[in-house]
Write an enzyme that holds these catalytic residues in place. Structure first.
Site, PDB file in Angstrom:
ATOM      1  N   HIS A 101       8.538   5.865  -1.477  1.00  0.00           N
ATOM      2  CA  HIS A 101       9.373   4.713  -1.838  1.00  0.00           C
ATOM      3  C   HIS A 101       8.469   3.532  -2.169  1.00  0.00           C
ATOM      4  CE1 HIS A 101      11.559   7.169   1.116  1.00  0.00           C
ATOM      5  NE2 HIS A 101      12.515   7.079   0.234  1.00  0.00           N
ATOM      6  N   THR A 141      18.476   1.430   6.145  1.00  0.00           N
ATOM      7  CA  THR A 141      18.543   0.911   7.506  1.00  0.00           C
ATOM      8  C   THR A 141      19.556  -0.211   7.592  1.00  0.00           C
ATOM      9  OG1 THR A 141      16.187   1.343   7.618  1.00  0.00           O
ATOM     10  CG2 THR A 141      17.113   0.039   9.390  1.00  0.00           C
TER      11      THR A 141
HETATM   12  N1  LIG Z   1      15.373  -0.054  14.178  1.00  0.00           N
HETATM   13  C1  LIG Z   1      15.822  -1.160  13.595  1.00  0.00           C
HETATM   14  N2  LIG Z   1      16.751  -1.919  14.207  1.00  0.00           N
HETATM   15  C2  LIG Z   1      17.221  -3.044  13.620  1.00  0.00           C
HETATM   16  N3  LIG Z   1      16.826  -3.466  12.406  1.00  0.00           N
HETATM   17  C3  LIG Z   1      15.907  -2.747  11.755  1.00  0.00           C
HETATM   18  C4  LIG Z   1      15.355  -1.561  12.307  1.00  0.00           C
HETATM   19  N4  LIG Z   1      14.459  -1.063  11.418  1.00  0.00           N
HETATM   20  C5  LIG Z   1      14.451  -1.904  10.364  1.00  0.00           C
HETATM   21  N5  LIG Z   1      15.325  -2.907  10.569  1.00  0.00           N
HETATM   22  C6  LIG Z   1      15.670  -3.998   9.664  1.00  0.00           C
HETATM   23  O1  LIG Z   1      16.022  -3.424   8.415  1.00  0.00           O
HETATM   24  C7  LIG Z   1      15.384  -4.157   7.380  1.00  0.00           C
HETATM   25  C8  LIG Z   1      15.149  -3.251   6.194  1.00  0.00           C
HETATM   26  O2  LIG Z   1      16.380  -2.856   5.670  1.00  0.00           O
HETATM   27  P1  LIG Z   1      16.425  -1.863   4.401  1.00  0.00           P
HETATM   28  O3  LIG Z   1      15.648  -2.455   3.289  1.00  0.00           O
HETATM   29  O4  LIG Z   1      17.802  -1.438   4.187  1.00  0.00           O
HETATM   30  O5  LIG Z   1      15.673  -0.643   5.019  1.00  0.00           O
HETATM   31  P2  LIG Z   1      14.834   0.571   4.519  1.00  0.00           P
HETATM   32  O6  LIG Z   1      13.539   0.300   5.196  1.00  0.00           O
HETATM   33  O7  LIG Z   1      15.574   1.744   5.066  1.00  0.00           O
HETATM   34  O8  LIG Z   1      14.755   0.524   3.009  1.00  0.00           O
HETATM   35  C9  LIG Z   1      14.114  -4.663   8.010  1.00  0.00           C
HETATM   36  O9  LIG Z   1      13.665  -5.817   7.351  1.00  0.00           O
HETATM   37  C10 LIG Z   1      14.513  -4.939   9.451  1.00  0.00           C
HETATM   38  O10 LIG Z   1      15.028  -6.241   9.638  1.00  0.00           O
HETATM   39  O1  LIG Z   2      15.071   7.691   0.046  1.00  0.00           O
HETATM   40  C1  LIG Z   2      15.162   7.636   1.249  1.00  0.00           C
HETATM   41  C2  LIG Z   2      15.698   6.448   1.890  1.00  0.00           C
HETATM   42  O2  LIG Z   2      15.328   6.225   3.202  1.00  0.00           O
HETATM   43  P1  LIG Z   2      15.842   4.899   3.978  1.00  0.00           P
HETATM   44  O3  LIG Z   2      15.375   5.050   5.366  1.00  0.00           O
HETATM   45  O4  LIG Z   2      17.320   4.835   3.858  1.00  0.00           O
HETATM   46  O5  LIG Z   2      15.252   3.706   3.268  1.00  0.00           O
HETATM   47  C3  LIG Z   2      14.809   8.767   2.128  1.00  0.00           C
HETATM   48  O6  LIG Z   2      16.017   9.363   2.395  1.00  0.00           O
HETATM   49  C4  LIG Z   2      13.888   9.782   1.521  1.00  0.00           C
HETATM   50  O7  LIG Z   2      13.902  10.923   2.297  1.00  0.00           O
END
Ligand SMILES: Nc1ncnc2c1ncn2[C@@H]1O[C@H](COP(=O)(O)OP(=O)(O)O)[C@@H](O)[C@H]1O
Ligand SMILES: O=C(COP(=O)(O)O)[C@@H](O)CO
Length: 586
Positions: free
Chosen positions: A217, A442
């Site tokens: 990613h 997340t």
């Molecule tokens: N275990 C966790 N509990 C709460 N918030 C989290 C956790 N891990 C990450 N985050 C929050 O999620 C944000 C990232 O969100 P997003 O961009 O949707 O996630 P991803 O990393 O899955 O692409 C981070 O900046 C942080 O604030």
């Molecule tokens: O593309 C993916 C996204 O992961 P997040 O944790 O939702 O950002 C991952 O599923 C690749 O396996």
């Protein structure tokens, strides 16, 4: 850039529909993803894999006889929601339980974990396994934190072959864990990827450089190096991978290895063959036995230019399971008698949940809450690019896109709930499910938990006041911490939500009105978000590159503070009256 698309927001959905119609003899579409379109061994374990879209052939291309029974697919680079995963798992279930497998990414871990709990509560035996083959993403000492990349295929395939031979759920899980333990990958990238309709790449690599260890990613790699010749690259990757023998293997000499050379999107097969020619010499010189080699695209990073190399340290059983026949749209080996097609079955439809009616008072309050949802959506949309830029410093740069998708879906669902006579509770719960479903990642999972908890706590009868809102926010924070396991100081949105909830409680204790209390607590939230700049991330995407994020606030913390402030703007101070009360929160 991406050349062929309609509306960018429809890209992932249209891609799955086109894929299914092109491979209708092998797969069929269900809400949330795809399942096999052929009969499976009755009572066998179902292997359900999944993750974000944009990694083709992961994950839908790996569904078919001898491999996965189903794949749950999220939006581009965003995990599917737990509802989508459950829907696929129910359709794939053969009566022998379900093993959910995915790469070890925060969003996937949260959504698949939640799905596992839900399936168990429905009486479907379920286990999860997060693949962790990327050796660049954490040290050996912390290998459980590593990300899953091309090794996904190996672990999925071995588990599926064990399920096919009739192993129980516990046995399939055990062998899948062993496959994961003995699979190692290292990758690199020469340029980033650009999503459909995006003006800029999601992430990039400086001209003439390569991101060594860069994730699928765009998670920044271990280092940026000058681009090397194929031969030098082969030496570097082979040496690094052979340096990490799995438990029980003392030295590479004589070990039987499976090798995968994986194109990550824009690198050509011809280039991969040149690279393999160099790797083969390195492996032979190291004295290993090359038991199997696969070259192609197995887990990609959309249109990123990059490649990875995977080594599987076989034992007899793993090798036999890896070599067992399989036939899927993107991966086949050996020969298989085609199974009969599935009968036309009543597939799970996206359920239309009746809207619980709110009391007159709660419906009136829901109109105000709707205005707040509109305001927060506007704020997130206006700042989506900025949020993405903050996330790109040490994360994957998609925080803005994911939040934008989430709030737009939440806004629509909330409006529908309001029009159907829902009170505050129902409006927030509908918004929560829509956010988790469409936002993914997340933040989708976390905002789903927050809004759901607020909705449950506030209910559909009473008009919310300072005390009930402070209690609801406190419960939402507890839910997020329980679910995501982040602690204060880990550099996540918890570093805003927790102090915000505490300030809200303190203000409610003093008898301030809801709007006064919210404004006061909002000031704390804004300050707390900025203070995350001084923290080092201990969880989530940004963790492996913790130092890079020093001086920049956490993206999720910033968006949380923005949302709190947008809601504050909908609450003119001093209109509603509060009165001193008992201690509101514990
Ligand atoms: N275990 C966790 N509990 C709460 N918030 C989290 C956790 N891990 C990450 N985050 C929050 O999620 C944000 C990232 O969100 P997003 O961009 O949707 O996630 P991803 O990393 O899955 O692409 C981070 O900046 C942080 O604030
Ligand atoms: O593309 C993916 C996204 O992961 P997040 O944790 O939702 O950002 C991952 O599923 C690749 O396996």
């Amino acid at each position: 850039m991406t050349w062929i698309f309609n509306r960018p927001s429809d890209f992932a959905k249209e891609m799955v529909t086109g894929f299914v119609s092109a491979h209708a003899s092998q797969v069929r579409q269900v809400p949330g993803g795809v399942v096999r379109n052929t009969k499976s061994r009755p009572a066998s374990v179902a292997i359900v894999v999944g993750g974000g879209s944009g990694h083709y052939p992961a994950f839908c291309g790996l569904v078919g006889q001898g491999l996965a029974h189903g794949a749950a697919m999220g939006n581009l680079f965003a995990s599917p929601s737990s509802q989508q995963i459950c829907s696929v798992a129910r359709a794939a279930n053969n009566g022998g339980g379900v093993l959910l497998m995915f790469g070890n990414y925060a969003g996937d871990v949260l959504h698949f974990g939640l799905a596992c709990e839900r399936l168990r509560s429905e009486g479907i035996p379920c286990e999860t396994l997060a693949v962790t083959d990327d050796i660049s993403s954490a040290s050996l000492a912390e290998k459980e934190k590593r990300r899953g990349v091309a090794g996904d295929l190996v672990v999925f395939k071995v588990a599926a072959a064990a399920a096919e031979r009739g192993d129980s759920l516990a046995e399939v899980l055990t062998i899948a864990r062993r496959a994961n333990e003995r699979t190692r990958t290292l990758g690199l990238a020469f340029s980033g990827c650009t999503f459909p309709g995006a003006e800029h790449p999601l992430f990039s690599v400086p001209e003439g450089k390569m991101g060594f260890g860069m994730g699928i990613h765009g998670e920044p790699g271990i280092s940026e190096l000058d681009i090397l010749s194929s031969n030098a690259l082969a030496q570097m990757l082979t040496r690094s991978l052979l340096a990490e023998c799995p438990d029980g293997v003392t030295r590479p000499e004589g070990a039987r290895l499976g090798v995968i050379i994986n194109g990550l999107g824009a690198v050509k097969y011809e280039e991969l063959f040149v690279f393999w020619h160099d790797v083969e010499q390195q492996l032979s010189a190291a004295g290993v036995v090359i038991a199997d080699i696969n070259i192609g695209e197995f887990v990609t990073s959309f249109n990123m230019a990059g490649m990875s190399m995977t080594l599987v340290w076989f034992d007899d059983e793993l090798e036999a399971l890896w070599q067992a026949p399989a036939s899927t749209p993107a991966f086949s080996r050996g020969s298989l008698l085609p199974q009969e097609p599935l009968d036309a079955v009543q597939l799970e439809q996206s359920s239309v949940i009746p809207i619980a009616q709110g009391s007159a008072e709660s419906q009136k309050a829901a109109v105000k809450v709707m205005a707040m949802v509109d305001a927060l959506a506007q704020t997130v949309i206006a700042h989506a690019e900025e949020l993405g830029q903050i996330d790109a410093i040490a994360g994957d740069g998609d925080h803005g896109i994911g939040m934008e998708r989430g709030v737009i879906a939440a806004q629509l669902a909330a409006k529908h709930a309001l029009q159907q006579g829902g009170g505050v509770g129902t409006l927030l719960q509908c918004a929560a499910d829509a956010w988790a479903d469409e936002g993914g990642g997340t933040s989708g999972a976390i905002w789903g938990v927050i809004l759901n908890t607020l909705g449950t706590a506030l209910g559909n009868n009473e008009k919310p006041n300072a005390a009930s809102v402070a209690q609801a926010v406190t419960q939402a924070n507890a839910g997020v911490m329980h679910f995501g396991k982040a602690k204060p100081g880990d550099k996540t949105l918890v570093d805003v939500l927790l102090p915000f909830s505490q300030a809200l409680c303190a203000a409610a204790d003093k008898g301030l009105s809801l709007s006064q209390a919210w404004h006061k607590a909002s000031d704390v939230a804004q300050k707390s978000a900025q203070e995350t700049a001084q923290l080092l991330p201990k969880i989530g995407r940004a963790r492996p590159l913790a130092e890079r994020s020093l001086g920049t606030p956490d993206a999720g913390a910033v968006s949380m503070a923005m949302i709190i402030s947008a809601v504050a703007d909908c609450m003119p101070v001093g209109i509603d009256q509060g009165s001193p009360r008992e201690k509101v929160c514990p």
